[in-house]
Design an enzyme around this catalytic site. Structure first.
Site, mmCIF file in Angstrom:
data_model
loop_
_atom_site.group_PDB
_atom_site.id
_atom_site.type_symbol
_atom_site.label_atom_id
_atom_site.label_comp_id
_atom_site.label_asym_id
_atom_site.label_seq_id
_atom_site.Cartn_x
_atom_site.Cartn_y
_atom_site.Cartn_z
ATOM 1 N N TYR A 25 115.980 115.740 0.175
ATOM 2 C CA TYR A 25 115.386 116.748 -0.705
ATOM 3 C C TYR A 25 113.880 116.577 -0.855
ATOM 4 O O TYR A 25 113.365 116.445 -1.964
ATOM 5 C CB TYR A 25 116.047 116.709 -2.091
ATOM 6 C CG TYR A 25 117.511 117.061 -2.058
ATOM 7 C CD1 TYR A 25 117.921 118.387 -2.003
ATOM 8 C CD2 TYR A 25 118.476 116.064 -2.044
ATOM 9 C CE1 TYR A 25 119.265 118.722 -1.954
ATOM 10 C CE2 TYR A 25 119.829 116.388 -1.983
ATOM 11 C CZ TYR A 25 120.206 117.713 -1.938
ATOM 12 O OH TYR A 25 121.522 118.034 -1.889
ATOM 13 N N TYR A 153 129.227 118.575 -8.445
ATOM 14 C CA TYR A 153 128.522 118.342 -7.176
ATOM 15 C C TYR A 153 129.532 117.781 -6.181
ATOM 16 O O TYR A 153 130.268 116.834 -6.492
ATOM 17 C CB TYR A 153 127.349 117.359 -7.350
ATOM 18 C CG TYR A 153 126.690 117.075 -6.013
ATOM 19 C CD1 TYR A 153 125.778 117.973 -5.471
ATOM 20 C CD2 TYR A 153 127.039 115.952 -5.273
ATOM 21 C CE1 TYR A 153 125.213 117.748 -4.219
ATOM 22 C CE2 TYR A 153 126.486 115.722 -4.019
ATOM 23 C CZ TYR A 153 125.579 116.623 -3.498
ATOM 24 O OH TYR A 153 125.036 116.408 -2.262
ATOM 25 N N ASP A 254 137.832 114.786 -6.308
ATOM 26 C CA ASP A 254 136.705 114.221 -5.558
ATOM 27 C C ASP A 254 136.284 112.932 -6.265
ATOM 28 O O ASP A 254 135.550 112.961 -7.245
ATOM 29 C CB ASP A 254 135.564 115.242 -5.514
ATOM 30 C CG ASP A 254 134.324 114.701 -4.809
ATOM 31 O OD1 ASP A 254 134.279 113.485 -4.532
ATOM 32 O OD2 ASP A 254 133.395 115.483 -4.562
ATOM 33 N N LYS A 283 131.382 106.712 -0.456
ATOM 34 C CA LYS A 283 130.386 105.864 -1.096
ATOM 35 C C LYS A 283 130.761 104.371 -1.137
ATOM 36 O O LYS A 283 130.505 103.654 -0.189
ATOM 37 C CB LYS A 283 130.093 106.395 -2.501
ATOM 38 C CG LYS A 283 129.270 107.696 -2.496
ATOM 39 C CD LYS A 283 128.802 108.018 -3.874
ATOM 40 C CE LYS A 283 128.087 109.353 -3.960
ATOM 41 N NZ LYS A 283 126.701 109.289 -3.519
HETATM 42 N N1 PMP Z 1 131.131 114.307 -3.839
HETATM 43 C C1 PMP Z 1 130.541 113.631 -4.837
HETATM 44 C C2 PMP Z 1 131.214 113.567 -6.178
HETATM 45 C C3 PMP Z 1 129.314 112.981 -4.617
HETATM 46 O O1 PMP Z 1 128.729 112.324 -5.635
HETATM 47 C C4 PMP Z 1 128.728 113.034 -3.329
HETATM 48 C C5 PMP Z 1 127.413 112.342 -3.026
HETATM 49 N N2 PMP Z 1 126.500 112.279 -4.033
HETATM 50 C C6 PMP Z 1 129.387 113.746 -2.318
HETATM 51 C C7 PMP Z 1 130.584 114.356 -2.598
HETATM 52 C C8 PMP Z 1 128.801 113.847 -0.928
HETATM 53 O O2 PMP Z 1 128.845 112.631 -0.308
HETATM 54 P P1 PMP Z 1 127.835 112.291 0.921
HETATM 55 O O3 PMP Z 1 126.468 112.228 0.323
HETATM 56 O O4 PMP Z 1 128.330 110.982 1.427
HETATM 57 O O5 PMP Z 1 127.975 113.387 1.920
#
Ligand code: PMP
Length: 436
Positions: A25, A153, A254, A283
């Site tokens: 970003y 997100y 998620d 993550k």
């Molecule tokens: N879902 C959530 C809840 C996240 O926090 C993130 C990353 N911040 C993602 C999906 C996307 O993961 P990545 O950055 O590994 O593509």
């Protein structure tokens, strides 16, 4: 390496970086400052100029055991000596099986099938494709849209973007390109508040009205991360599960940010004793050593997808189940369990609560909140990120704020003195924002 050569090379590095490399970003014309890191150990990042920073970010939730952990480094090196990569089409290997076994043992009941992929965003794409294929296989292809909640997100790829918050996400920019989804009002009842039954109304109305178009609900359980760092009430999640069952809609959790202990439970769904139909992990899965994600689904989801046309799940990344990543992930999970993570996370929660409390005394601070090893100071106005980051670096800590949020999610192994240093720096730097 001498001090001179070090500063010379770090200058070259920064010059090239400024001219040619994108960062997350950022503008290529007016890049924000970046700090060159040469190594990291435990909870400390070492900059090329010799300064050390206590890391409050765990590299965006991922480095739960700290950097350069001997057990993880050994697992990686040992695996690299045997099998770094092999295609997963038509072949399998022990690291994938070992990791799959561990994940099915530890995740909520009912999850039974594992799809390994590359990153969090891809995991979200995979989960959404599973939901679409599920209803297609059942002869209801019209059920192909998603219901989610505002302030969420889920990643930066196209379907993932389509379920990110409609205001803070990228909907405007990609108007006409992103699939149109349904957005319920975000939960207002906080994790520690008394439950207000009205909080679920917007969600339940949308689900009821559009049940024939909605294939799945996708949400971040309990902790909304990059969309606002909000902690909502477990009853909301329980109601979501109940309503999904009632209206014949799948539930995708998620857990990419929350998985592996961060919220005080191994998986945030456990706060509400809820099992999703599909779960995304990423993550911290590899302890932050490398990129890997996993999508877990119930046996029913797997069977239905496989029973319909075309009889297979349509996804297969080149680096699926990379053995290095699977091996280090299995080592990280074993380490987590052996390390008594719950005690570590509770200790961090206590310290964050105490250490961040003075921030409440400022008029320009809207809220201070802590859940598990996550601490958030929400300000009234957006912060000047570059300046604030510089102030943190001057105080020997690494904190990267965004928007109105100053937040930390330290590695679980951070000791009390380092936590104290982190929270004191936050209190000082937040105080400097008054009237800014
Ligand atoms: N879902 C959530 C809840 C996240 O926090 C993130 C990353 N911040 C993602 C999906 C996307 O993961 P990545 O950055 O590994 O593509």
């Amino acid at each position: 390496m001498t001090g001179d050569r070090q500063s010379g090379s770090s200058e070259d590095l920064l010059t090239f970086d400024r001219r040619h490399l994108w960062h997350p970003y950022t503008s290529i014309d007016q890049p924000l400052p970046v700090y060159p890191v040469c190594s990291a150990d435990g909870v400390r990042l070492r900059l090329t100029d010799g300064r050390q920073l206590v890391d409050g970010m765990a590299s965006w939730w991922s480095v739960i055991h700290g950097y350069n952990h001997p057990v993880l480094t050994h697992a990686l090196q040992e695996q690299a000596g045997r099998l770094s990569h092999v295609m997963f089409g038509g072949l399998t290997h022990e690291p994938a099986v070992e990791l799959g076994r561990l994940l099915l043992q530890l995740t909520p009941d009912g999850l039974d099938k594992v799809f390994f992929c590359d990153s969090g965003s891809v995991a979200v794409e995979v989960a959404m494709k599973m939901a679409i294929q599920y209803w297609h296989a059942l002869g209801r292809p019209g059920k192909n849209r998603f219901l989610t909640i505002k302030s969420g997100y889920h990643g930066d790829t196209f379907h993932a973007m389509s379920v990110c918050d409609p205001i803070t996400g990228m909907h405007q920019l990609y108007q006409g390109i992103l699939p149109q989804q349904f957005f319920a009002e975000r939960p207002e009842c906080g994790f520690y508040d008394t439950w207000d039954a009205g909080d679920i109304r917007s969600f339940s109305d949308l689900l009821e009205s559009h049940r024939d178009e909605i294939c799945a609900v996708i949400l971040e359980p309990i902790v909304q991360g990059a969309g606002g760092m909000r902690f909502y009430h477990p009853e909301y999640l329980r109601q979501v599960r109940r309503l999904c069952d009632e209206h014949d809609v799948l539930l995708i959790a998620d857990e990419i940010a929350t998985g592996f202990g961060r919220s005080g439970r191994l998986f945030a769904c456990e706060h509400a004793a809820v099992s999703p139909d599909i779960m995304c992990l990423g993550k911290a899965l590899t302890g932050g050593y490398m990129t890997l994600a996993a999508v877990l689904a119930t046996a029913r989801v797997g069977q239905i997808i496989s029973s319909g046309d075309p009889g297979v799940f349509m996804h297969g990344p080149t680096f699926m189940a990379n053995p290095l990543a699977c091996r280090v992930a299995a080592a990280s999970i074993n380490l987590l369990i052996e390390n008594d993570w719950q005690v570590q996370v509770e200790r961090i929660a206590d310290q964050l609560r105490q250490g961040l409390a003075p921030c409440r005394n400022h008029d320009h601070v809207l809220d201070v909140r802590v859940l598990g090893a996550i601490g958030v100071v929400e300000l009234q106005r957006p912060v000047q990120m570059a300046l604030m980051q510089q102030r943190f670096v001057e105080r020997g800590v690494w904190v990267r704020p965004f928007g109105r949020l100053v937040y930390v999610m330290p590695p679980y192994c951070m000791g009390d003195a380092d936590l104290q240093m982190l929270t004191s720096a936050i209190c000082e730097v937040v105080a400097m924002e008054a009237g800014a």
